[in-house]
Design an enzyme around this catalytic site. Structure first.
Site, mmCIF file in Angstrom:
data_model
loop_
_atom_site.group_PDB
_atom_site.id
_atom_site.type_symbol
_atom_site.label_atom_id
_atom_site.label_comp_id
_atom_site.label_asym_id
_atom_site.label_seq_id
_atom_site.Cartn_x
_atom_site.Cartn_y
_atom_site.Cartn_z
ATOM 1 N N SER A 57 -11.450 1.336 -5.746
ATOM 2 C CA SER A 57 -11.142 1.733 -7.132
ATOM 3 C C SER A 57 -12.351 1.829 -8.040
ATOM 4 O O SER A 57 -12.323 1.370 -9.192
ATOM 5 C CB SER A 57 -10.121 0.761 -7.746
ATOM 6 O OG SER A 57 -8.960 0.773 -7.009
ATOM 7 N N ASP A 100 -4.387 0.477 -9.463
ATOM 8 C CA ASP A 100 -5.832 0.255 -9.556
ATOM 9 C C ASP A 100 -6.255 -0.063 -10.988
ATOM 10 O O ASP A 100 -7.019 -1.001 -11.237
ATOM 11 C CB ASP A 100 -6.591 1.495 -9.070
ATOM 12 C CG ASP A 100 -6.197 1.878 -7.652
ATOM 13 O OD1 ASP A 100 -5.533 1.062 -6.986
ATOM 14 O OD2 ASP A 100 -6.544 2.984 -7.222
ATOM 15 N N ASP A 133 2.988 2.041 -4.974
ATOM 16 C CA ASP A 133 2.996 1.936 -6.450
ATOM 17 C C ASP A 133 3.626 3.165 -7.097
ATOM 18 O O ASP A 133 4.347 3.057 -8.079
ATOM 19 C CB ASP A 133 1.597 1.621 -7.025
ATOM 20 C CG ASP A 133 0.524 2.653 -6.729
ATOM 21 O OD1 ASP A 133 0.742 3.553 -5.894
ATOM 22 O OD2 ASP A 133 -0.566 2.559 -7.359
ATOM 23 N N GLU A 149 0.836 -1.215 0.000
ATOM 24 C CA GLU A 149 0.000 0.000 0.000
ATOM 25 C C GLU A 149 0.861 1.251 0.000
ATOM 26 O O GLU A 149 1.846 1.330 0.742
ATOM 27 C CB GLU A 149 -0.898 -0.024 1.239
ATOM 28 C CG GLU A 149 -2.205 0.700 1.037
ATOM 29 C CD GLU A 149 -3.114 -0.024 0.035
ATOM 30 O OE1 GLU A 149 -3.034 0.268 -1.166
ATOM 31 O OE2 GLU A 149 -3.901 -0.875 0.479
HETATM 32 C C1 GLA Z 1 -5.055 4.695 -4.494
HETATM 33 C C2 GLA Z 1 -4.268 4.975 -5.763
HETATM 34 C C3 GLA Z 1 -3.272 3.861 -6.037
HETATM 35 C C4 GLA Z 1 -2.411 3.570 -4.806
HETATM 36 C C5 GLA Z 1 -3.286 3.415 -3.559
HETATM 37 C C6 GLA Z 1 -2.462 3.295 -2.307
HETATM 38 O O1 GLA Z 1 -5.849 3.566 -4.658
HETATM 39 O O2 GLA Z 1 -5.131 5.100 -6.870
HETATM 40 O O3 GLA Z 1 -2.478 4.187 -7.153
HETATM 41 O O4 GLA Z 1 -1.448 4.558 -4.630
HETATM 42 O O5 GLA Z 1 -4.168 4.508 -3.404
HETATM 43 O O6 GLA Z 1 -1.721 2.120 -2.336
#
Ligand code: GLA
Length: 376
Positions: free
Chosen positions: A117, A163, A22, A19
């Protein structure tokens, strides 16, 4: 009545581990879930895009020639939700991919703003729709990257790639081990006797709050400082825990805290993949719990209601691990629970949360699912 020729479904995702790494090119381990956007569409002969958001009882019509201005055909600003399809169209055209107009309607059972997402799923659904209507065809990684670009440049959220990647590439009953720095991924089977349970705190969160972009900026600041002593490092994923410990004194305290989360989280993902491959769910669960503590104490993206959900979950029989999932500041937790105890677990978690907070949680057993696809 409009006739729609095609239907595409694009799932949300839950992130098991990795988490807030990315955007530092770190590895992630999400799974697409069995909640999705369902988009029905048909081509039009002109350059207009007419979309009905059925759940919101709203529709919009914009022109593919007026995307830059973010306005509809009446020159009114696009509603917030329309920025996702319009942004995807904008980015595709920017990459010299010609688009056709379309009539479309969509509905979704992914809770909005819950860290699952919902917006990436809308982007991916529309990208697949345009891919279907066009002579060109994108591989799923490129498609996901263009959707991310839409979110970064058009919607204005500086998100990473996880996501959109998960929604585009999900594999039923598998987690997706995605090593972003190599753009390489592989599906890892989920043990059959384990349930993925999602608990929604029902506290809305918004990625667009400055907090998300602020966390990302902190990791970039940390990277620049590490680069002064380790010039070969191109992203925080290249900083090992040993490097971090050796150089952390160079970072301002808050920045060090953020970087510590990222560096150790990358390490946890790699350990978790080994545990999953070895069928060691107990070890996997412990890593999830460590991740939650890190997100709560170092990255500071949890809230008391979510901490309550996690603490309660791990005290219940059958639970291997629990943690906040997604961007944070509310949203959902993900729980790994022995399948035979899943139902009792879900009931008891809901009972305790609803009693303890003014919110009413939704707890459900989810399933790693297939990524975006056209329905026959
Ligand atoms: C959101 C973002 C992702 C990632 C997460 C945290 O979902 O869209 O790209 O950074 O937060 O891991």
């Amino acid at each position: 009545m409009t006739e729609y020729q095609y239907t595409v479904t694009a799932p949300g995702r839950v992130n098991l581990l990795g988490e807030h790494v990315d955007y530092c090119n770190g590895p992630v381990l999400p799974a697409a879930i069995d909640r999705a956007v369902s988009l029905r569409f048909a081509p039009r002969e002109d350059e207009r895009v007419l979309i009905s958001a059925l759940d919101l009882h709203e529709s919009v019509c914009f022109s593919l020639r007026e995307l830059e201005a973010k306005i509809d055909i009446h020159r009114q600003p696009l509603p917030g939700w329309a920025a996702y399809p319009a942004g995807v169209a904008h980015v595709l055209q920017h990459h010299n991919l010609p688009l056709r107009g379309m009539n479309a309607e969509f509905t979704s059972d992914i809770p909005i703003g819950a860290g699952l997402s919902s917006s990436a799923a809308v982007e991916v659904a529309f990208a697949v729709a345009w891919d279907t209507l066009s002579p060109w065809s994108l591989d799923r990684m490129t498609l996901a990257r263009y959707c991310q670009e839409a979110e970064n440049r058009y919607v204005g959220v500086n998100c990473g790639l996880m996501d959109q990647f998960a929604s585009a590439n999900g594999v039923a009953d598998h987690a997706l081990y995605f090593q972003i720095h190599k753009l390489h991924w592989e599906p890892i089977p989920m043990p059959p006797d384990i349930a993925i349970i999602i608990a929604d705190s029902r506290m809305p969160h918004s990625l667009q709050t400055s907090e998300y972009n602020e966390r990302r900026a902190a990791t970039e600041e940390a990277l620049h400082i590490f680069q002064t002593v380790m010039p070969a490092v191109s992203a925080l994923v290249d900083v090992s825990p040993a490097d971090f410990e050796a150089h952390k004194h160079l970072l301002p305290a808050k920045i060090a805290q953020r970087a510590q989360h990222v560096v150790y989280e990358c390490d946890r993902v790699n350990q978790a993949v080994q545990a999953l491959r070895a069928g060691d769910v107990a070890a996997f669960g412990k890593l999830m719990i460590a991740t939650h503590a890190s997100l709560r104490d170092l990255y500071e993206v949890s809230v008391p209601e979510i901490d309550f959900l996690v603490d309660t979950a791990i005290s219940l029989p059958g639970c291997y691990g629990a943690r906040i999932t997604g961007g944070g500041f509310g949203g959902c937790t993900v729980n790994l629970v022995a399948a035979e105890q899943a139902e009792t677990f879900a009931k008891e978690l809901k009972r305790r949360y609803d009693q303890h907070t003014p919110y009413e949680t939704e707890v459900y057993v989810s399933r790693a699912s297939q990524g975006a696809h056209l329905l026959a």
